[in-house]
Design an enzyme around this catalytic site. Structure first.
Site, PDB file in Angstrom:
ATOM      1  N   GLY A 217       0.741  -1.164   0.140  1.00 23.23           N
ATOM      2  CA  GLY A 217      -0.007   0.034  -0.073  1.00 23.23           C
ATOM      3  C   GLY A 217       0.838   1.280   0.089  1.00 23.23           C
ATOM      4  O   GLY A 217       2.247   1.252   0.259  1.00 23.23           O
ATOM      5  N   PRO A 218       0.132   2.414  -0.379  1.00 21.87           N
ATOM      6  CA  PRO A 218       1.009   3.667  -0.209  1.00 21.87           C
ATOM      7  C   PRO A 218       1.573   3.879   1.138  1.00 21.87           C
ATOM      8  O   PRO A 218       1.144   3.475   2.146  1.00 21.87           O
ATOM      9  CB  PRO A 218      -0.103   4.543  -0.557  1.00 21.87           C
ATOM     10  CG  PRO A 218      -1.167   3.753  -1.392  1.00 21.87           C
ATOM     11  CD  PRO A 218      -0.945   2.625  -0.781  1.00 21.87           C
ATOM     12  N   GLY A 220       1.987   5.604   4.657  1.00 25.05           N
ATOM     13  CA  GLY A 220       0.901   5.945   5.675  1.00 25.05           C
ATOM     14  C   GLY A 220      -0.303   5.549   5.833  1.00 25.05           C
ATOM     15  O   GLY A 220      -1.221   5.988   6.314  1.00 25.05           O
ATOM     16  N   GLY A 222      -1.040   2.708   7.199  1.00 29.49           N
ATOM     17  CA  GLY A 222      -1.081   1.721   8.403  1.00 29.49           C
ATOM     18  C   GLY A 222      -0.720   0.414   8.256  1.00 29.49           C
ATOM     19  O   GLY A 222      -1.091  -0.356   9.171  1.00 29.49           O
ATOM     20  N   LYS A 223       0.469  -0.035   7.531  1.00 30.90           N
ATOM     21  CA  LYS A 223       0.740  -1.386   7.242  1.00 30.90           C
ATOM     22  C   LYS A 223       1.428  -1.654   8.516  1.00 30.90           C
ATOM     23  O   LYS A 223       1.361  -2.796   8.980  1.00 30.90           O
ATOM     24  CB  LYS A 223       1.854  -1.309   6.069  1.00 30.90           C
ATOM     25  CG  LYS A 223       1.276  -0.916   4.752  1.00 30.90           C
ATOM     26  CD  LYS A 223       2.087  -1.210   3.481  1.00 30.90           C
ATOM     27  CE  LYS A 223       3.152   0.034   3.553  1.00 30.90           C
ATOM     28  NZ  LYS A 223       2.639   1.175   3.342  1.00 30.90           N
ATOM     29  N   THR A 224       2.466  -0.739   9.025  1.00 37.84           N
ATOM     30  CA  THR A 224       3.204  -1.065  10.350  1.00 37.84           C
ATOM     31  C   THR A 224       2.098  -1.432  11.460  1.00 37.84           C
ATOM     32  O   THR A 224       2.198  -2.193  12.541  1.00 37.84           O
ATOM     33  CB  THR A 224       4.159  -0.171  10.448  1.00 37.84           C
ATOM     34  OG1 THR A 224       5.144  -0.063   9.483  1.00 37.84           O
ATOM     35  CG2 THR A 224       5.103  -0.556  11.986  1.00 37.84           C
ATOM     36  N   HIS A 440      -6.378  35.584 -11.614  1.00 38.63           N
ATOM     37  CA  HIS A 440      -6.108  34.052 -12.019  1.00 38.63           C
ATOM     38  C   HIS A 440      -6.641  33.169 -11.401  1.00 38.63           C
ATOM     39  O   HIS A 440      -7.331  31.929 -11.665  1.00 38.63           O
ATOM     40  CB  HIS A 440      -4.353  33.893 -11.736  1.00 38.63           C
ATOM     41  CG  HIS A 440      -3.740  32.642 -11.922  1.00 38.63           C
ATOM     42  ND1 HIS A 440      -3.099  32.130 -13.045  1.00 38.63           N
ATOM     43  CD2 HIS A 440      -3.946  31.303 -11.286  1.00 38.63           C
ATOM     44  CE1 HIS A 440      -2.578  30.866 -12.991  1.00 38.63           C
ATOM     45  NE2 HIS A 440      -3.324  30.256 -11.910  1.00 38.63           N
ATOM     46  N   GLU A 441      -7.041  33.317 -10.090  1.00 36.77           N
ATOM     47  CA  GLU A 441      -7.431  32.659  -9.018  1.00 36.77           C
ATOM     48  C   GLU A 441      -9.119  32.508  -9.359  1.00 36.77           C
ATOM     49  O   GLU A 441      -9.896  31.574  -9.220  1.00 36.77           O
ATOM     50  CB  GLU A 441      -7.385  32.867  -7.575  1.00 36.77           C
ATOM     51  CG  GLU A 441      -5.829  32.703  -7.103  1.00 36.77           C
ATOM     52  CD  GLU A 441      -5.335  31.258  -7.466  1.00 36.77           C
ATOM     53  OE1 GLU A 441      -6.143  29.982  -7.386  1.00 36.77           O
ATOM     54  OE2 GLU A 441      -4.157  31.142  -7.399  1.00 36.77           O
ATOM     55  N   HIS A 444      -9.826  30.211 -12.271  1.00 38.85           N
ATOM     56  CA  HIS A 444      -9.989  28.793 -11.747  1.00 38.85           C
ATOM     57  C   HIS A 444     -11.427  28.427 -11.065  1.00 38.85           C
ATOM     58  O   HIS A 444     -12.149  27.527 -11.448  1.00 38.85           O
ATOM     59  CB  HIS A 444      -9.079  28.460 -10.628  1.00 38.85           C
ATOM     60  CG  HIS A 444      -7.568  28.172 -11.239  1.00 38.85           C
ATOM     61  ND1 HIS A 444      -7.507  27.454 -12.540  1.00 38.85           N
ATOM     62  CD2 HIS A 444      -6.427  28.703 -10.973  1.00 38.85           C
ATOM     63  CE1 HIS A 444      -5.984  27.628 -12.638  1.00 38.85           C
ATOM     64  NE2 HIS A 444      -5.567  28.241 -11.801  1.00 38.85           N
TER      65      HIS A 444
END
Length: 627
Positions: A217-218, A220, A222-224, A440-441, A444
């Site tokens: 998994g990516p 962070g 929670g694997k550990t 600019h903002e 968007h």
């Protein structure tokens, strides 16, 4: 030392048991013995020799009573021809200068020499430095043999020993109830927990548990934490080690540590071995141009493969490993009989984020307006570690303003702090730059509000944040999305290029502020053409595989390309066509909403920050106009 569960307690020590260390070391015992011998010799010498004044020695010498003498630097030892009245025949006297002795004798003065006591000086100048050097050497030797400290020098003493940290059941302190957002992964691991608790029940039909479980998994996610929770639920010893701790500068060290780790686990069975960052140890052999058959990492990997083949799964040893780069692992690790089961620990969905937030919100004091569902909606793509950091940042913000509880506004500010960076209010922009950033903002935001299916705008601001962001627009997805259509991808590019289109429309020129927007729009277009088959000119063909960030592919040595130069030219033209189409679409949409664009830019320059509620009337007007 680890004590297995249900082991009988050790009997109390009475001070004389076999485990009681000897109070005096062998070196101290030898020193005591030498001191006793020296004192005995000194006592015997003084008991047989009679001290004699020098003047009396001169009288015996003149009378011819001296049989023999031995002259030293300070003293004269000798033996008389006949014993003295007290029975002593040997004598010792202190030397005196001859001229002074003659003068004193001529005046009938009784005199004797005195030897200055230099024992303290001798001890300080000779004996003490030797003792200090010996003590320091003894301390270093003991320290090195005990735990292999002092860098590489200490590692020589325990170079082949495993550095795995062993945790007992009471030391782990993590259960499955402490892990949220990964329910499927927990269900996969519960079966192994039941096997460790009752291995006979699982073997009654001839089945065996998988030898190894690989958590993928990516970072962070929670694997550990899952591995520690599994050990806490099973109540067995937990051997935790990182893949990088196997490899040292000495050849053969990694293989020796692998053997020692598995030997310790067998003795403590049932037990769990957890290897974190397996990709540091299990990288595919021969993956790079500099790899060779005698590489230390390859020898360590070979030993790990041999150990996983050599132990019996029924003894109650389960191997857990975690990695976020499964594509670089050696295929021999992933075959059946080694890491039989691969468990995906992915980023949590909205429900998973809510569950994770409930776990972390229990640890802080929250106000009544804090809603985990609203926070989860603001944090798409956040992993478990990101959510833990978000809760901590919100608590710090509330503490900084001396609040009694953490409020919803603190979480909103924490999300902006993590996503966009820290506010730089002391970064002063010129009026022309502020106007450019506002246009600019707002470009968007207007396109995000006008395009159907686009994520709604949560907040826009022209306050500089982070390293290079002079303004930002935050969109909040209404739901988790796992697929994207061509229309959605084109809309996303249009929103990204809306800032540059607004600058071109209102200011007549463009600025460097759209550099990041251009890079993201180009990446989307490149994926559409080369990976997703969304180009009518190039057909339903994948020209490139998904790009991976690791270095095992070694792109600097030349990447493989499975298409011709003519196809590459068509790919460039298709990518440019998609980006140009998105920019033209953004320009036309903003031209139709020019009044709203100018009005919103003026309001943004005045207030610097606009929220979703303040943008609601403008959003309704933007959606009413055709695209």
């Amino acid at each position: 030392m680890y004590t297995p569960p249900n082991a009988p307690p050790s009997p109390p020590s009475n001070g004389h048991g076999p485990n009681k260390p000897w109070p005096v070391s062998p070196w101290g015992l030898a020193l005591i013995l030498l001191t006793v011998l020296w004192v005995r010799d000194l006592w015997l010498t003084n008991a047989q020799v009679q001290p004699m004044p020098y003047s009396e020695f001169v009288q015996h010498l003149q009378s011819g009573d001296v049989a023999s003498i031995r002259i030293g630097s300070n003293v004269i030892e000798g033996e008389l021809k006949k014993p003295l009245p007290d029975g002593h025949q040997r004598f010792v006297t202190t030397r005196v200068e001859p001229e002074l002795a003659r003068d004193l004798a001529s005046h009938n003065v009784r005199f004797e020499g005195v030897v200055e006591n230099t024992v303290v000086h001798d001890v300080l100048s000779w004996v003490l430095p030797v003792l200090l050097m010996f003590g320091l050497w003894n301390l270093l030797a003991r320290k090195m043999m005990k735990d292999g400290s002092f860098g590489g020098l200490g590692g020589m003493m325990t170079v082949g020993k495993s550095r795995a940290r062993v945790y007992a059941e009471t030391e782990v302190g993590v259960r499955f109830t402490d892990v949220a957002g990964v329910d499927e992964a927990k269900d996969e691991l519960r079966e192994s927990v039941d096997f460790l608790k009752n291995p006979q029940a699982y073997g009654r039909l001839g089945a065996r548990m998988p030898k190894g479980i690989l958590l993928i998994g990516p970072p962070g996610t929670g694997k550990t934490l899952l591995a520690r929770a599994m050990a806490g639920e099973a109540g067995v010893p937990f051997f935790s080690i990182s893949g990088s701790e196997f490899v040292e500068m000495f050849v053969g060290v990694g293989a020796a540590r692998v053997r020692d780790l598995f030997e310790q686990a067998r003795k403590a069975a049932p037990a769990i071995i957890f290897i974190d960052e397996l990709d540091a140890l299990g990288r595919a052999r021969g993956a790079g141009p500099l790899s060779g058959g005698h590489d230390e990492k390859e020898q360590t990997l070979d030993q790990l493969l041999s150990e996983m083949d050599g132990f019996d799964a029924s003894v109650g040893v389960v191997i857990l490993a975690a990695t976020n780069r499964p594509e670089v692992l050696d295929p021999a690790l992933l075959r059946a009989g080694r890491f039989d089961r691969q468990v995906l620990v992915d980023r949590p969905d909205r429900k998973g984020r809510i569950d994770i937030l409930h776990v972390h919100l229990r640890k802080i004091t929250t106000a009544t307006d804090v809603n985990p569902d609203a926070i989860a909606a603001l944090t798409p793509g956040f992993a478990g570690a990101d959510l833990a950091n978000l809760v901590n940042e919100a608590a710090l913000l509330a503490t900084r303003r001396h609040a009694d509880a953490v409020e919803a506004c603190d979480f909103n500010e924490a999300v902006e702090r993590i996503v966009a960076g820290i506010e730089k209010r002391n970064r002063v922009l010129s009026p022309r730059e502020r106007e450019t950033v506002a246009y600019h903002e707002m470009g968007h935001a207007l396109l995000a509000m006008a395009l159907p299916g686009a994520d709604p705008v949560h907040k826009i601001s022209i306050i500089p944040r982070g390293i290079g962001a002079l303004g930002y627009t935050i969109q909040r997805p209404t739901e988790d999305r796992f697929l994207s259509t061509r229309t959605e991808l084109e809309n996303r590019m249009t929103v990204l290029l809306g800032g540059r289109a607004a600058e071109q429309l209102l200011l007549g020129e463009v600025s460097s502020g759209a550099a990041d927007d251009l890079a993201k729009a180009t990446d989307i277009a490149l994926d559409m053409v080369t990976r997703l088959g969304m180009s009518s000119e190039l057909g339903q063909v994948a020209y490139e595989r998904q790009r991976t960030p690791f270095l095992a592919q070694m792109p600097q040595f030349g990447s493989e390309r499975n298409y011709s130069e003519d196809t590459a030219r068509h790919i460039d033209e298709a990518v440019r066509g998609l980006v140009d189409m998105a920019f033209s679409r953004a320009t036309q949409a903003l031209q139709a909403r020019r009044d709203l664009l100018e009005q919103g830019a003026r309001l943004l320059l005045e207030r610097e920050t606009l929220t979703e509620a303040e943008l609601a009337p403008m959003a309704a007007s933007a959606r009413a106009l055709p695209i």
